[in-house]
Design a protein around this motif. Structure first.
Motif, short mmCIF file in Angstrom:
data_model
loop_
_atom_site.label_atom_id
_atom_site.label_comp_id
_atom_site.label_asym_id
_atom_site.label_seq_id
_atom_site.Cartn_x
_atom_site.Cartn_y
_atom_site.Cartn_z
N SER A 162 2.86 -13.98 -2.05
CA SER A 162 3.61 -13.04 -1.20
C SER A 162 3.64 -13.51 0.24
N ILE A 163 2.47 -13.89 0.77
CA ILE A 163 2.40 -14.35 2.16
C ILE A 163 3.18 -15.64 2.34
N GLY A 164 3.05 -16.54 1.35
CA GLY A 164 3.78 -17.81 1.42
C GLY A 164 5.28 -17.62 1.41
N LEU A 165 5.77 -16.70 0.57
CA LEU A 165 7.20 -16.42 0.51
C LEU A 165 7.71 -15.92 1.85
N ILE A 166 6.98 -15.01 2.47
CA ILE A 166 7.37 -14.48 3.78
C ILE A 166 7.46 -15.60 4.82
N VAL A 223 4.81 -8.66 10.72
CA VAL A 223 5.89 -9.06 9.81
C VAL A 223 5.43 -8.90 8.36
N ILE A 224 4.23 -9.39 8.06
CA ILE A 224 3.69 -9.26 6.71
C ILE A 224 3.49 -7.80 6.34
N LEU A 225 2.96 -7.02 7.29
CA LEU A 225 2.73 -5.59 7.04
C LEU A 225 4.05 -4.87 6.75
N THR A 226 5.08 -5.15 7.54
CA THR A 226 6.38 -4.52 7.33
C THR A 226 6.95 -4.87 5.97
N TYR A 227 6.84 -6.14 5.59
CA TYR A 227 7.34 -6.58 4.29
C TYR A 227 6.62 -5.87 3.15
N GLU A 228 5.30 -5.79 3.24
CA GLU A 228 4.53 -5.17 2.17
C GLU A 228 4.80 -3.66 2.07
N VAL A 257 6.29 -1.38 -1.20
CA VAL A 257 5.72 -0.15 -1.74
C VAL A 257 6.81 0.89 -2.01
N VAL A 258 7.80 0.95 -1.11
CA VAL A 258 8.88 1.93 -1.26
C VAL A 258 10.11 1.31 -1.95
N HIS A 259 9.92 0.12 -2.54
CA HIS A 259 10.96 -0.54 -3.34
C HIS A 259 12.21 -0.87 -2.54
N LEU A 260 12.02 -1.35 -1.31
CA LEU A 260 13.13 -1.82 -0.50
C LEU A 260 13.07 -3.35 -0.41
N PRO A 261 14.22 -4.02 -0.29
CA PRO A 261 14.24 -5.49 -0.24
C PRO A 261 13.77 -6.02 1.12
N GLY A 262 12.47 -6.18 1.27
CA GLY A 262 11.89 -6.55 2.56
C GLY A 262 12.29 -7.93 3.05
#
Length: 299
Positions: A65-69, A222-227, A231-236
């Motif tokens: 996950s972190i690597g993808l971001i 940035v990582i926090l926002t993406y995660e 959680v709310v199933h939005l395309p971060g």
């Protein structure tokens, strides 16, 4: 034991660094070499009877996950946006969307006619196989010509974003109707609006933090926002892509009146330093992920 682990990690990361440098000359993507290195390391540990920690499989998705971001952010920061590249962006979007639809429906239909299971179940399982992973594609084209590299960055980023969007849509909506499509459209619009707001806020922070530690909090946010969007199933990944494109092309927005509050000239200098740090972090996380991925492959 601690000394052995530290020495091993350092040696492995240095080997990975050599792979990254040599890929320019060997034309072999470093990703393949990293996975092979992980497989080789697994073979060695089995031969000498060293038992791998049970926590490693749990670490892999975190690194993924972190690597993808970081990989998408790194690629977006390198891209230049201009009117002349509208065709490139459209073509890369269609190149990500159309094969995904064709392959996803094709695979799903193939399995559907062979079984009595619901068609939507196979769509959900086929979608991950139809995605062009930016975690693999972007690092593999670093040594290509700029125009080809830009296309792959856009294409794989769009593919990841569309893949996550469609996957969540089918998982959350087993019945596809007008209401489901309306909610899906609203989620996309909401994510784009959130991405612009978050991008402006993070840009202000990047430009105004006076503490000697300036960039790590931005990366963490940035990582926090993406995660949170996950959680709310939005395309971060939409947020990550917009944030990277905005910072990477900040000078092109300098003519906009409200942009003057961000001080684009000063911010551009900070962005250059921020990009250097992202490249370093992305290399470390990407290397660790693919080596661990190879290590955890079962023979």
């Amino acid at each position: 034991m601690d000394v052995v682990v530290i020495i091993t990690l350092c040696v492995l990361l240095l080997i990975a660094y050599i792979f990254d440098i040599s890929s320019k000359f060997t034309k072999i993507p470093s990703v393949i070499l990293l996975i092979a290195l992980g497989v080789f390391l697994k073979f060695i540990t089995l031969k000498i009877g060293v038992k791998s920690p049970e926590i490693l499989p749990k670490i892999l998705p975190i690194l993924g996950s972190i690597g993808l971001i970081l990989i998408v952010l790194e690629g977006a920061l390198e891209l230049e946006i201009s009117k002349g590249k509208n065709g490139l962006i459209l073509n890369s979007f269609l190149s990500a969307l159309l094969p995904m639809i064709a392959l996803g429906i094709g695979l799903a239909w193939l399995f559907y006619i062979l079984t009595d299971e619901p068609f939507i179940k196979f769509i959900i399982n086929a979608l991950p196989l139809s995605v062009i992973s930016s975690a693999i594609a972007i690092p593999s084209v670093r040594n290509m010509a700029p125009e080809h590299r830009e296309f792959v960055v856009f294409e794989s980023s769009f593919s990841d974003i569309l893949g996550v969007m469609f996957f969540n849509f089918f998982v959350l909506n087993r019945i596809i109707d007008g209401s489901a499509l309306l909610n899906f459209s609203w989620d996309v619009i909401l994510m784009i609006l959130m991405a612009f707001v978050a991008t402006v806020i993070l840009s202000l922070l990047l430009n105004n933090i006076k503490h000697h530690v300036r960039f790590v909090p931005i990366i963490l946010l940035v990582i926090l926002t993406y995660e949170i969007t996950k959680v709310v199933h939005l395309p971060g990944l939409i947020f990550v892509l917009i944030f990277g494109l905005f910072l990477g092309n900040i000078e092109q927005f300098s003519h906009i009146k409200w942009m003057q509050k961000l001080n684009p000239i000063k911010l551009k200098k900070e962005v250059d330093k921020f990009e250097e740090l992202i490249v370093e972090f992305a290399f470390l996380i990407r290397t660790s992920f693919f080596m661990l991925f190879g290590f955890l492959l079962k023979p």
